[in-house]
Design a protein around this motif. Structure first.
Motif, mmCIF file in Angstrom:
data_model
loop_
_atom_site.group_PDB
_atom_site.id
_atom_site.type_symbol
_atom_site.label_atom_id
_atom_site.label_comp_id
_atom_site.label_asym_id
_atom_site.label_seq_id
_atom_site.Cartn_x
_atom_site.Cartn_y
_atom_site.Cartn_z
ATOM 1 N N ASP A 4 31.118 42.900 37.056
ATOM 2 C CA ASP A 4 32.417 43.566 37.059
ATOM 3 C C ASP A 4 32.641 44.500 35.869
ATOM 4 O O ASP A 4 33.737 45.033 35.715
ATOM 5 C CB ASP A 4 33.540 42.521 37.114
ATOM 6 C CG ASP A 4 33.780 41.999 38.522
ATOM 7 O OD1 ASP A 4 34.756 42.397 39.153
ATOM 8 O OD2 ASP A 4 32.944 41.215 39.002
ATOM 9 N N ARG B 280 38.673 42.037 31.209
ATOM 10 C CA ARG B 280 38.978 42.512 32.568
ATOM 11 C C ARG B 280 37.857 42.149 33.529
ATOM 12 O O ARG B 280 38.105 41.744 34.663
ATOM 13 C CB ARG B 280 39.206 44.025 32.552
ATOM 14 C CG ARG B 280 40.532 44.470 31.937
ATOM 15 C CD ARG B 280 40.811 45.931 32.232
ATOM 16 N NE ARG B 280 39.843 46.796 31.570
ATOM 17 C CZ ARG B 280 40.014 47.332 30.360
ATOM 18 N NH1 ARG B 280 41.115 47.050 29.672
ATOM 19 N NH2 ARG B 280 39.101 48.108 29.827
ATOM 20 N N GLY C 283 37.841 39.393 37.269
ATOM 21 C CA GLY C 283 37.308 39.640 38.610
ATOM 22 C C GLY C 283 36.097 38.794 38.939
ATOM 23 O O GLY C 283 35.997 38.210 40.023
ATOM 24 N N SER C 284 35.150 38.691 38.001
ATOM 25 C CA SER C 284 33.901 37.995 38.296
ATOM 26 C C SER C 284 34.103 36.489 38.422
ATOM 27 O O SER C 284 33.463 35.844 39.262
ATOM 28 C CB SER C 284 32.862 38.293 37.211
ATOM 29 O OG SER C 284 33.279 37.790 35.955
ATOM 30 N N SER D 15 36.855 35.009 39.474
ATOM 31 C CA SER D 15 37.499 34.790 40.774
ATOM 32 C C SER D 15 36.475 34.782 41.894
ATOM 33 O O SER D 15 36.526 33.934 42.800
ATOM 34 C CB SER D 15 38.557 35.873 41.025
ATOM 35 O OG SER D 15 39.599 35.792 40.075
ATOM 36 N N GLU D 16 35.530 35.706 41.841
ATOM 37 C CA GLU D 16 34.476 35.748 42.861
ATOM 38 C C GLU D 16 33.572 34.532 42.747
ATOM 39 O O GLU D 16 33.146 33.962 43.764
ATOM 40 C CB GLU D 16 33.661 37.030 42.702
ATOM 41 C CG GLU D 16 32.439 37.131 43.603
ATOM 42 C CD GLU D 16 32.763 37.067 45.085
ATOM 43 O OE1 GLU D 16 31.847 36.745 45.868
ATOM 44 O OE2 GLU D 16 33.924 37.337 45.466
#
Length: 259
Positions: free
Chosen positions: A153, A172, A176-177, A179-180
């Protein structure tokens, strides 16, 4: 927000039903794909899998395959300077230890500082820098294994940042990473539970060992299983029929299978 995400992922790693090795290997593929893109190469997951799992003993994996190999080796064993040296064979252990110790302060700050230090000393070593940043992150969190998170990410423009700018970019990226990674852990846990449930029904000799291999690797070629070639192919096809496995290539030959 990144701290909250990492706290949630920390809880995931503590759950016994999560197939930890499989999850790390799948995340290593995502990290390798991103790292290859950062070096302006076009190989996607399917090419990276082929480069690694269809490699013959005398063959070389190529630049993209070497990047994938580095991520897999970094994540598959308990984290140590020895493990990271095996993953990054062109780097001296003393240099790896020095880069890992370059960061200080809070968790993400340590990872960002390690990333910045590696890129400062070796501007083209993007993949090693990302591996060592994730190693610094795992070390700060007390995780026994490196978990590939940052690469997938981050943006190419982030590597030109320093100090506070790079630290915020890492925050940041982790939101995202992570959550994935949590979404992926839930999916793999469900799939692994299904595979374990049907494993006692498999009658092929060596099937139990084959199941353990599937539960630890993103992709497996039938030739890597501890069965005769024909029996290995039949077992893979049977697991696909039972919904416990997926064929990953869409090909009729040189197939790869994964949970």
């Amino acid at each position: 927000m990144s701290g909250a995400a990492l706290s949630q992922l920390h809880l995931v790693w503590r759950r016994d039903e999560v197939p930890h090795a499989l999850l790390r290997d799948r995340l290593a593929l995502r990290a390798a794909e991103a790292s290859v893109a950062f070096s302006r190469r076009s190989e996607q997951a399917v090419e990276l899998r082929d480069a690694m799992h269809l490699l013959r003993p005398a063959d070389l994996p190529g630049p993209a395959g070497e990047t994938y190999q580095a991520w897999r080796r970094a994540a598959e064993r308990s984290m140590s300077v020895k493990t990271l040296t095996r993953a990054l064979p062109g780097t001296e252990p003393e240099q790896i230890a020095a880069w890992l110790d370059a960061g200080h302060g809070l968790t993400v700050t340590r990872a960002a500082m390690a990333l910045e230090k590696v890129l400062s000393d070796a501007p083209r070593a993007t993949a090693p820098a990302l591996v060592l940043a994730d190693a610094a992150l795992a070390q700060a969190l007390g995780w026994p294994h490196l978990v590939p998170l940052l690469a997938s990410d981050l943006k190419r423009s982030d590597f030109r940042k320093q100090g506070e700018g790079l630290r915020l970019a890492c925050h940041r990226a982790l939101i995202g990473s992570v959550s994935e990674a949590i979404r992926l852990s839930a999916d793999l846990t469900r799939r692994a539970a299904h595979l374990k449930a049907i494993a006692p029904k498999l009658q092929a000799k060596g099937a139990a060992d084959a199941v353990e291999i599937f539960l630890s690797r993103d992709a497996v070629a039938p030739s890597a299983l501890p069965l005769p070639a024909r029996a290995a192919r039949r077992l893979c096809d049977r697991l696909v029929e039972l919904g416990a496995m997926r064929e990953l290539t869409g090909r009729d030959t040189f197939r790869l299978y994964g949970v």
